[in-house]
Design an enzyme around this catalytic site. Structure first.
Site, PDB file in Angstrom:
ATOM      1  N   CYS A  47       0.839  -1.198   0.000  1.00  0.00           N
ATOM      2  CA  CYS A  47       0.000   0.000   0.000  1.00  0.00           C
ATOM      3  C   CYS A  47       0.877   1.253   0.000  1.00  0.00           C
ATOM      4  O   CYS A  47       1.983   1.253   0.527  1.00  0.00           O
ATOM      5  CB  CYS A  47      -0.910   0.003   1.227  1.00  0.00           C
ATOM      6  SG  CYS A  47      -2.104   1.364   1.233  1.00  0.00           S
ATOM      7  N   ASP A  49       0.347   3.757   1.723  1.00  0.00           N
ATOM      8  CA  ASP A  49       0.284   4.321   3.072  1.00  0.00           C
ATOM      9  C   ASP A  49       1.691   4.594   3.625  1.00  0.00           C
ATOM     10  O   ASP A  49       2.542   3.701   3.626  1.00  0.00           O
ATOM     11  CB  ASP A  49      -0.463   3.327   3.990  1.00  0.00           C
ATOM     12  CG  ASP A  49      -0.838   3.946   5.326  1.00  0.00           C
ATOM     13  OD1 ASP A  49       0.055   4.482   6.006  1.00  0.00           O
ATOM     14  OD2 ASP A  49      -2.030   3.881   5.690  1.00  0.00           O
ATOM     15  N   ARG A  51       2.761   4.762   6.439  1.00  0.00           N
ATOM     16  CA  ARG A  51       3.139   4.004   7.632  1.00  0.00           C
ATOM     17  C   ARG A  51       3.647   2.603   7.307  1.00  0.00           C
ATOM     18  O   ARG A  51       3.945   1.821   8.211  1.00  0.00           O
ATOM     19  CB  ARG A  51       1.936   3.918   8.578  1.00  0.00           C
ATOM     20  CG  ARG A  51       1.472   5.288   9.067  1.00  0.00           C
ATOM     21  CD  ARG A  51       0.108   5.209   9.706  1.00  0.00           C
ATOM     22  NE  ARG A  51      -0.917   4.804   8.743  1.00  0.00           N
ATOM     23  CZ  ARG A  51      -2.203   4.633   9.062  1.00  0.00           C
ATOM     24  NH1 ARG A  51      -2.602   4.819  10.295  1.00  0.00           N
ATOM     25  NH2 ARG A  51      -3.064   4.288   8.136  1.00  0.00           N
ATOM     26  N   HIS A 103      -2.174  -4.205   4.875  1.00  0.00           N
ATOM     27  CA  HIS A 103      -1.987  -3.798   6.270  1.00  0.00           C
ATOM     28  C   HIS A 103      -3.341  -3.555   6.916  1.00  0.00           C
ATOM     29  O   HIS A 103      -4.276  -3.065   6.290  1.00  0.00           O
ATOM     30  CB  HIS A 103      -1.090  -2.561   6.377  1.00  0.00           C
ATOM     31  CG  HIS A 103      -1.695  -1.302   5.826  1.00  0.00           C
ATOM     32  ND1 HIS A 103      -2.214  -0.319   6.628  1.00  0.00           N
ATOM     33  CD2 HIS A 103      -1.893  -0.876   4.557  1.00  0.00           C
ATOM     34  CE1 HIS A 103      -2.682   0.666   5.886  1.00  0.00           C
ATOM     35  NE2 HIS A 103      -2.512   0.350   4.620  1.00  0.00           N
ATOM     36  N   CYS A 106      -6.136  -0.236   6.800  1.00  0.00           N
ATOM     37  CA  CYS A 106      -5.932   0.375   5.481  1.00  0.00           C
ATOM     38  C   CYS A 106      -7.111   1.310   5.145  1.00  0.00           C
ATOM     39  O   CYS A 106      -8.264   0.883   5.107  1.00  0.00           O
ATOM     40  CB  CYS A 106      -5.801  -0.708   4.414  1.00  0.00           C
ATOM     41  SG  CYS A 106      -5.462  -0.023   2.769  1.00  0.00           S
TER      42      CYS A 106
HETATM   43 CO    CO Z   1      -3.498   1.065   2.979  1.00  0.00          CO
END
Ligand code: CO
Length: 212
Positions: A47, A49, A51, A103, A106
């Site tokens: 992803c 993302d 993080r 994750h 998400c």
């Molecule tokens: Co995500």
């Protein structure tokens, strides 16, 4: 809630110089080797993302992992960006492992689950909305929305592992005898740990339905 001051752009460049100096100090030949060639044996599909930093989570240096990231770690069979990465990884880099890494928590999966209207991403997330419909009974049996979202993150990974495993580039590589394995992982933002979803596929034979 702890507020963190973000570095400004000159700070980022200064951090880059410090990082490069540290790398060189620890291993004087590091950048020379990277310039010479890339030998990454892993492809990470994860992803976007912030993080979920691919290399960092698994403790790998630059040069060790080829990375494709998009919102909600999809492997869409008609996406030219994903397909270009996959073909290059399989045919040129000859990676030995493809890691599909979702994750928990998400935002993309949540947006699809809640059927939000956010713009272009609504179309990108269409496969996950399809998954919500296809797995409605399984999701409904879970105790609450938090459990359903966690499971949906996992189901999405399993779906993308399947997409990768039935991709013609991957099937052709297996037919040619390539040592190539597809893994499904889900990363927890809460403790930084990866959970292996047990969906490993190491050849077209793994895709056959169980006998009987
Ligand atoms: Co995500």
């Amino acid at each position: 809630m702890c507020e963190r001051r973000h570095p400004d752009i000159p700070d980022l460049l200064a951090r880059n110089r410090a990082w490069a100096a540290d790398k060189t100090a620890a291993d004087p030949g590091f950048f020379e080797r990277l310039v010479a060639h890339q030998t990454a044996p892993y492809l990470w599909i994860g992803c976007s993302d912030s993080r979920v930093p691919a290399n960092e989570i698994v403790g790998l240096d630059p040069g060790e992992m080829f990375v494709h990231r998009n919102i909600a770690n999809l492997a869409p069979p008609q996406d030219a960006n994903f397909l270009s990465v996959l073909q290059y990884a399989v045919q040129v880099l000859r990676v030995r492992h493809i890691l599909v890494v979702g994750h928990y928590g998400c935002g993309g999966v949540r947006a699809a689950y809640e059927n939000l209207r956010l713009g272009l991403i609504d179309h990108w997330l269409s496969p996950i909305r399809g998954l919500v419909r296809a797995k409605a009974a399984q999701l409904a049996a879970l105790p609450d929305d938090a459990a359903r979202l966690d499971r949906l993150c996992e189901l999405n990974v399993l779906e993308q592992v399947e997409n990768v495993s039935i991709n013609p580039f991957v099937l052709d590589a297996w037919a040619a005898g390539a040592d190539l394995t597809v893994h499904g992982w889900c990363y927890s933002l809460a403790d930084g740990l990866v959970r292996d979803l047990g969906s490993t596929v190491d050849g077209a034979h793994s895709l056959l339905p169980p006998a009987g």
